[in-house]
Design a protein around this motif. Structure first.
Motif, PDB file in Angstrom:
ATOM      1  N   SER A  15       0.831  -1.208   0.000  1.00 21.16           N
ATOM      2  CA  SER A  15       0.000   0.000   0.000  1.00 21.16           C
ATOM      3  C   SER A  15       0.863   1.255   0.000  1.00 21.16           C
ATOM      4  O   SER A  15       0.618   2.203  -0.762  1.00 21.16           O
ATOM      5  CB  SER A  15      -0.912  -0.003   1.236  1.00 21.16           C
ATOM      6  OG  SER A  15      -1.565   1.229   1.402  1.00 21.16           O
ATOM      7  N   GLU A  18       2.409   1.958  -3.357  1.00 20.52           N
ATOM      8  CA  GLU A  18       1.434   2.513  -4.288  1.00 20.52           C
ATOM      9  C   GLU A  18       1.197   3.994  -3.998  1.00 20.52           C
ATOM     10  O   GLU A  18       1.111   4.808  -4.920  1.00 20.52           O
ATOM     11  CB  GLU A  18       0.115   1.735  -4.182  1.00 20.52           C
ATOM     12  CG  GLU A  18      -0.936   2.125  -5.190  1.00 20.52           C
ATOM     13  CD  GLU A  18      -0.607   1.720  -6.622  1.00 20.52           C
ATOM     14  OE1 GLU A  18      -1.430   2.016  -7.507  1.00 20.52           O
ATOM     15  OE2 GLU A  18       0.460   1.125  -6.871  1.00 20.52           O
ATOM     16  N   TYR A  19       1.105   4.359  -2.733  1.00 21.19           N
ATOM     17  CA  TYR A  19       0.974   5.769  -2.360  1.00 21.19           C
ATOM     18  C   TYR A  19       2.162   6.574  -2.886  1.00 21.19           C
ATOM     19  O   TYR A  19       1.994   7.655  -3.461  1.00 21.19           O
ATOM     20  CB  TYR A  19       0.888   5.919  -0.840  1.00 21.19           C
ATOM     21  CG  TYR A  19      -0.507   6.093  -0.307  1.00 21.19           C
ATOM     22  CD1 TYR A  19      -1.055   7.365  -0.130  1.00 21.19           C
ATOM     23  CD2 TYR A  19      -1.285   5.002   0.024  1.00 21.19           C
ATOM     24  CE1 TYR A  19      -2.338   7.535   0.366  1.00 21.19           C
ATOM     25  CE2 TYR A  19      -2.574   5.159   0.527  1.00 21.19           C
ATOM     26  CZ  TYR A  19      -3.091   6.431   0.694  1.00 21.19           C
ATOM     27  OH  TYR A  19      -4.359   6.600   1.176  1.00 21.19           O
ATOM     28  N   CYS A  83      -1.603   6.119   5.179  1.00 20.35           N
ATOM     29  CA  CYS A  83      -1.646   5.381   3.910  1.00 20.35           C
ATOM     30  C   CYS A  83      -2.380   4.052   4.044  1.00 20.35           C
ATOM     31  O   CYS A  83      -1.844   2.979   3.722  1.00 20.35           O
ATOM     32  CB  CYS A  83      -0.230   5.149   3.401  1.00 20.35           C
ATOM     33  SG  CYS A  83       0.698   6.666   3.139  1.00 20.35           S
ATOM     34  N   THR A  84      -3.609   4.122   4.506  1.00 13.76           N
ATOM     35  CA  THR A  84      -4.451   2.949   4.681  1.00 13.76           C
ATOM     36  C   THR A  84      -5.866   3.418   4.950  1.00 13.76           C
ATOM     37  O   THR A  84      -6.063   4.454   5.598  1.00 13.76           O
ATOM     38  CB  THR A  84      -3.973   2.078   5.861  1.00 13.76           C
ATOM     39  OG1 THR A  84      -5.014   1.185   6.264  1.00 13.76           O
ATOM     40  CG2 THR A  84      -3.597   2.917   7.061  1.00 13.76           C
ATOM     41  N   THR A 198      -6.231   0.184  -0.330  1.00 16.59           N
ATOM     42  CA  THR A 198      -5.226   0.467  -1.355  1.00 16.59           C
ATOM     43  C   THR A 198      -4.867  -0.768  -2.160  1.00 16.59           C
ATOM     44  O   THR A 198      -4.732  -0.718  -3.387  1.00 16.59           O
ATOM     45  CB  THR A 198      -3.962   1.050  -0.707  1.00 16.59           C
ATOM     46  OG1 THR A 198      -4.319   2.194   0.050  1.00 16.59           O
ATOM     47  CG2 THR A 198      -2.953   1.454  -1.765  1.00 16.59           C
ATOM     48  N   THR A 201      -6.670  -1.976  -5.531  1.00 16.49           N
ATOM     49  CA  THR A 201      -6.356  -1.414  -6.847  1.00 16.49           C
ATOM     50  C   THR A 201      -5.316  -2.246  -7.586  1.00 16.49           C
ATOM     51  O   THR A 201      -5.141  -2.076  -8.799  1.00 16.49           O
ATOM     52  CB  THR A 201      -5.868   0.038  -6.723  1.00 16.49           C
ATOM     53  OG1 THR A 201      -4.639   0.075  -5.982  1.00 16.49           O
ATOM     54  CG2 THR A 201      -6.904   0.904  -6.019  1.00 16.49           C
ATOM     55  N   ASP A 215     -11.351   5.299  -6.696  1.00 14.15           N
ATOM     56  CA  ASP A 215     -10.135   4.757  -6.082  1.00 14.15           C
ATOM     57  C   ASP A 215      -9.764   5.673  -4.923  1.00 14.15           C
ATOM     58  O   ASP A 215      -9.235   6.768  -5.116  1.00 14.15           O
ATOM     59  CB  ASP A 215      -9.032   4.708  -7.136  1.00 14.15           C
ATOM     60  CG  ASP A 215      -7.696   4.232  -6.599  1.00 14.15           C
ATOM     61  OD1 ASP A 215      -7.563   4.065  -5.368  1.00 14.15           O
ATOM     62  OD2 ASP A 215      -6.774   4.058  -7.412  1.00 14.15           O
ATOM     63  N   THR A 217      -7.458   5.633  -2.761  1.00 12.13           N
ATOM     64  CA  THR A 217      -6.037   5.954  -2.648  1.00 12.13           C
ATOM     65  C   THR A 217      -5.663   7.094  -3.586  1.00 12.13           C
ATOM     66  O   THR A 217      -5.013   8.071  -3.187  1.00 12.13           O
ATOM     67  CB  THR A 217      -5.183   4.723  -2.965  1.00 12.13           C
ATOM     68  OG1 THR A 217      -5.522   3.670  -2.056  1.00 12.13           O
ATOM     69  CG2 THR A 217      -3.707   5.043  -2.856  1.00 12.13           C
TER      70      THR A 217
END
Length: 233
Positions: A15, A18-19, A83-84, A198, A201, A215, A217
């Motif tokens: 995750s 991806e961020y 980030c979650t 996340t 995706t 999405d 995220t």
């Protein structure tokens, strides 16, 4: 001048990766050239956080993530992104621990859904996010009702996240299951669907849904970059 974005990650590291990718792609798209995002990434050990989730020790998780957020602030972050999706369950504790803005994922996502004229949306996420009130209640503040799959489909969505996606596995059979579940939400009246984790995706996207996909995220990242560049939160 771009402000520094603090990323509170590690839940899971897939995750966080991806961020980081989306954050820098969005910055380059807006600024061009060799620009990338000014950012600081702090990762926690997901094994610790996952155990707290499983055992219902949300206060412990809140304390751990609040401490991590203060470390980001001390390191120079001008804002904090968690980030979650799932750990926004303890967002209030994190926001209270820092003096810099906390960019709330659910607010950003709900505003985007509402702006599209959608009032009923399907939500795919971990079992915690789908079954606890924190996500859906906050969506309602923006005039958006979130519906979730029935059992046993919630179990399928959750298990794919924890047993496959967070372990780096992307299975075609799971993609088909997610497509089936998304189609079922659409038949029940969902005008769109939120990918509320996340890692999801990595498995499905707009091409896998008969209704618009949001999405969370990407929306979260776009909101943060806008704020970092001096725009509204």
């Amino acid at each position: 001048m771009m402000r520094t974005i603090g990323l509170l990650g590690g839940m899971s590291w897939e995750s966080s990766a991806e961020y980081y990718r989306l954050l820098n792609e969005e910055t380059r798209e807006r600024l061009g050239g060799h620009h990338c995002a000014k950012s600081i990434l702090l990762t926690v050990d997901f094994a610790d956080i996952e155990a707290m989730q499983r055992e219902g020790r949300w206060d412990d998780a809140a304390h751990a993530l609040a401490e991590a957020a203060t470390s980001l602030e001390r390191a120079g972050a001008d804002m904090v992104l968690l980030c979650t999706n799932t750990m926004h369950r303890v967002a209030d504790a994190i926001e209270a621990a820092v003096d810099v803005p906390f960019v709330h994922l659910v607010d950003a996502t709900a505003r985007r859904v509402a702006a599209a004229g959608i009032t009923t949306v399907g939500l795919l996420a971990t079992r915690f996010t789908m079954e606890m009130d924190f996500y859906r209640d906050r969506m309602r503040h923006h005039g958006v009702e979130a519906m979730v799959p029935d059992e046993p489909d919630r179990a399928i969505v959750h298990d794919v996240i924890y047993q496959e996606l967070t372990q780096g596995r992307v299975e075609d059979s799971s993609r088909e299951e997610y497509r089936r579940i998304i189609a079922g939400l659409a038949r029940r009246g969902a005008q769109g669907v939120i990918l509320g984790c996340t890692e999801i995706t990595l498995l499905v996207g707009p091409a896998d849904s008969p209704v618009p996909v949001f999405d969370s995220t990407r929306i979260h990242v776009e909101t943060a970059v806008e704020l970092a560049l001096g725009g509204p939160a």
